[in-house]
Design a protein around this motif. Structure first.
Motif, PDB file in Angstrom:
ATOM      1  N   SER A   6      -4.301   0.322   4.500  1.00 44.53           N
ATOM      2  CA  SER A   6      -5.253   0.583   3.616  1.00 44.53           C
ATOM      3  C   SER A   6      -5.896  -0.570   2.691  1.00 44.53           C
ATOM      4  O   SER A   6      -6.651  -0.420   1.600  1.00 44.53           O
ATOM      5  N   LEU A   7      -5.478  -1.808   2.802  1.00 51.23           N
ATOM      6  CA  LEU A   7      -5.816  -2.941   2.084  1.00 51.23           C
ATOM      7  C   LEU A   7      -7.425  -2.937   2.040  1.00 51.23           C
ATOM      8  O   LEU A   7      -8.000  -3.308   0.914  1.00 51.23           O
ATOM      9  N   GLN A   9      -9.830  -1.246   1.668  1.00 51.37           N
ATOM     10  CA  GLN A   9     -10.626  -0.243   0.819  1.00 51.37           C
ATOM     11  C   GLN A   9     -10.438  -0.841  -0.572  1.00 51.37           C
ATOM     12  O   GLN A   9     -11.059  -0.622  -1.543  1.00 51.37           O
ATOM     13  N   TYR A  10      -9.618  -1.770  -0.765  1.00 50.50           N
ATOM     14  CA  TYR A  10      -9.494  -2.545  -2.196  1.00 50.50           C
ATOM     15  C   TYR A  10     -10.568  -3.778  -2.176  1.00 50.50           C
ATOM     16  O   TYR A  10     -10.543  -4.404  -3.360  1.00 50.50           O
ATOM     17  N   ALA A  14      -7.063  -8.264  -4.223  1.00 49.63           N
ATOM     18  CA  ALA A  14      -6.578  -6.992  -5.168  1.00 49.63           C
ATOM     19  C   ALA A  14      -5.263  -7.509  -5.849  1.00 49.63           C
ATOM     20  O   ALA A  14      -4.501  -8.720  -5.335  1.00 49.63           O
ATOM     21  N   THR A  15      -4.800  -6.984  -6.844  1.00 51.66           N
ATOM     22  CA  THR A  15      -3.598  -7.072  -7.632  1.00 51.66           C
ATOM     23  C   THR A  15      -2.676  -6.074  -7.428  1.00 51.66           C
ATOM     24  O   THR A  15      -3.076  -4.952  -7.492  1.00 51.66           O
ATOM     25  N   VAL A  16      -1.410  -6.489  -7.115  1.00 54.50           N
ATOM     26  CA  VAL A  16      -0.225  -5.562  -6.641  1.00 54.50           C
ATOM     27  C   VAL A  16       0.740  -5.886  -7.709  1.00 54.50           C
ATOM     28  O   VAL A  16       1.182  -7.236  -7.928  1.00 54.50           O
ATOM     29  N   ASN A  27      -7.273 -10.680   0.938  1.00 55.86           N
ATOM     30  CA  ASN A  27      -7.769  -9.767   2.145  1.00 55.86           C
ATOM     31  C   ASN A  27      -8.477 -10.374   3.233  1.00 55.86           C
ATOM     32  O   ASN A  27      -8.667  -9.754   4.290  1.00 55.86           O
TER      33      ASN A  27
END
Length: 139
Positions: A6-7, A9-10, A14-16, A27
């Motif tokens: 699903s990465l 779509q960000y 992205a920040t997790v 990504n």
């Protein structure tokens, strides 16, 4: 593995949060190269982990010597040249399917990543890699 699938779509970055600590995910290969190669000094900081500091005694003199020796030796084998980048890319073509074998179930990627890093070093030093399923030969 659903998280990895699903990465896209960000977006490209992205920040997790890993616990309370933010981690930045890059990504795309281009973005990772820009961050880790072209702007390496900006992205080289790592948070201090108390357990790691205790185990390594604060990255003492021997650690610096080992790091210098490893980098110096690997440079002689071509680290930093395009050939190493090609070896990393080739190994990733084995690592990704290995990680997708779990089919969305939680798993510890430590062993697979360790095998991938070992294979990159083996391909530089010996010119060959090993299958992830290979077992050590005990003499």
């Amino acid at each position: 593995m659903e998280f990895i699938r699903s990465l896209p779509q960000y977006g490209e970055m992205a920040t997790v949060y890993l616990g309370r600590k933010p981690a930045i995910l890059l990504n795309t290969v281009e973005l990772a190269k820009e961050a880790l190669v072209q702007n390496a000094s900006s992205f080289s900081g790592r948070p201090a982990l108390p357990l790691l500091m205790w185990l390594t005694d604060g990255y003492g003199h021997s650690w610096r010597q080992q790091r210098w020796f490893a980098l110096h030796t690997l440079r002689n084998f071509g680290l930093g040249k395009k050939s190493v980048e090609e070896r990393v890319t080739e190994e990733s073509s084995y690592l990704v399917p290995e990680m997708l074998k779990v089919e969305g179930k939680p798993f510890d990627p430590h062993h697979a990543i360790q095998n991938a890093v070992s294979n990159i070093i083996c391909s530089i030093v010996f010119g060959d890699r090993f299958d992830y399923d290979d077992r050590p030969i005990l003499v």
